[in-house]
Design a protein around this motif. Structure first.
Motif, short mmCIF file in Angstrom:
data_model
loop_
_atom_site.label_atom_id
_atom_site.label_comp_id
_atom_site.label_asym_id
_atom_site.label_seq_id
_atom_site.Cartn_x
_atom_site.Cartn_y
_atom_site.Cartn_z
N LEU A 129 0.84 -1.19 0.00
CA LEU A 129 0.00 0.00 0.00
C LEU A 129 0.88 1.24 0.00
N THR A 130 0.55 2.18 -0.86
CA THR A 130 1.23 3.46 -0.89
C THR A 130 0.16 4.54 -0.91
N VAL A 131 0.29 5.51 -0.02
CA VAL A 131 -0.66 6.62 0.06
C VAL A 131 0.14 7.91 -0.02
N GLU A 132 -0.30 8.83 -0.85
CA GLU A 132 0.35 10.14 -0.94
C GLU A 132 -0.59 11.20 -0.41
N LEU A 133 -0.08 11.97 0.54
CA LEU A 133 -0.84 13.07 1.12
C LEU A 133 -0.20 14.39 0.66
N SER A 134 -1.01 15.40 0.50
CA SER A 134 -0.45 16.72 0.18
C SER A 134 -1.28 17.79 0.87
N HIS A 135 -0.59 18.87 1.23
CA HIS A 135 -1.25 20.03 1.83
C HIS A 135 -0.25 21.17 1.79
N ARG A 136 -0.72 22.37 1.64
CA ARG A 136 0.17 23.54 1.58
C ARG A 136 0.82 23.83 2.93
N ASN A 137 0.10 23.52 4.02
CA ASN A 137 0.60 23.79 5.36
C ASN A 137 1.37 22.56 5.85
N MET A 138 2.68 22.71 6.07
CA MET A 138 3.51 21.57 6.46
C MET A 138 3.12 21.00 7.83
N GLU A 139 2.61 21.84 8.73
CA GLU A 139 2.18 21.33 10.03
C GLU A 139 0.96 20.43 9.88
N VAL A 140 0.04 20.82 9.02
CA VAL A 140 -1.15 20.00 8.75
C VAL A 140 -0.72 18.69 8.09
N LEU A 141 0.21 18.76 7.15
CA LEU A 141 0.68 17.57 6.45
C LEU A 141 1.37 16.61 7.41
N GLU A 142 2.20 17.15 8.29
CA GLU A 142 2.89 16.29 9.26
C GLU A 142 1.89 15.62 10.19
N ALA A 143 0.91 16.38 10.68
CA ALA A 143 -0.10 15.81 11.57
C ALA A 143 -0.91 14.72 10.86
N ALA A 144 -1.24 14.95 9.60
CA ALA A 144 -2.01 13.97 8.83
C ALA A 144 -1.20 12.70 8.60
N SER A 145 0.10 12.83 8.29
CA SER A 145 0.92 11.65 8.04
C SER A 145 1.09 10.85 9.33
N GLN A 146 1.23 11.53 10.47
CA GLN A 146 1.35 10.83 11.75
C GLN A 146 0.04 10.14 12.12
N ALA A 147 -1.08 10.81 11.87
CA ALA A 147 -2.39 10.22 12.18
C ALA A 147 -2.65 8.99 11.32
N LEU A 148 -2.31 9.07 10.04
CA LEU A 148 -2.51 7.91 9.15
C LEU A 148 -1.62 6.75 9.58
N ALA A 149 -0.36 7.03 9.89
CA ALA A 149 0.55 5.97 10.34
C ALA A 149 0.04 5.33 11.63
N ALA A 150 -0.45 6.13 12.56
CA ALA A 150 -0.99 5.61 13.82
C ALA A 150 -2.22 4.74 13.57
N ALA A 151 -3.07 5.16 12.66
CA ALA A 151 -4.27 4.38 12.34
C ALA A 151 -3.88 3.04 11.71
N LEU A 152 -2.90 3.04 10.82
CA LEU A 152 -2.46 1.79 10.18
C LEU A 152 -1.84 0.83 11.19
N GLU A 153 -1.17 1.38 12.21
CA GLU A 153 -0.54 0.53 13.22
C GLU A 153 -1.54 -0.27 14.04
N THR A 154 -2.82 0.10 14.01
CA THR A 154 -3.84 -0.63 14.77
C THR A 154 -4.20 -1.96 14.12
#
Length: 88
Positions: free
Chosen positions: A47-72
């Motif tokens: 599985l490969t997912v690409e996220l994008s957002h202009r705000n790097m803080e939003v992008l970082e939070a989204a990538s961490q949230a997705l990784a945490a969700a996948l770890e479940t």
């Protein structure tokens, strides 16, 4: 190589044992244990997912949230959120 049907250990079992014997390694950011990476369509990533957002803080939070969700999911391993600060 020995035919897969006659090998004393499966590729998946070998990878699992390799992962267990390796254990945690300090100082590394990512380690991956892959199997079946050479066949048709096999790039090693199920599985490969690409996220994008202009705000790097939003992008970082989204990538961490997705990784945490996948770890479940118990069968999901080697999760790399791919986020590197300063990376476009």
């Amino acid at each position: 190589m020995t035919d897969p049907d006659t090998r004393p250990v499966s590729t998946q079992n070998f990878i699992e044992r390799w992962r267990e014997k390796t254990g945690p390694i300090s100082g590394i950011k990512t380690i991956r244990f892959l199997n079946n990476a050479g066949g048709p369509g096999g790039d090693g990533n199920a599985l490969t997912v690409e996220l994008s957002h202009r705000n790097m803080e939003v992008l970082e939070a989204a990538s961490q949230a997705l990784a945490a969700a996948l770890e479940t999911y118990p069968m999901v391993r080697d999760i790399d959120n791919g986020f590197t600060p300063g990376k476009p």
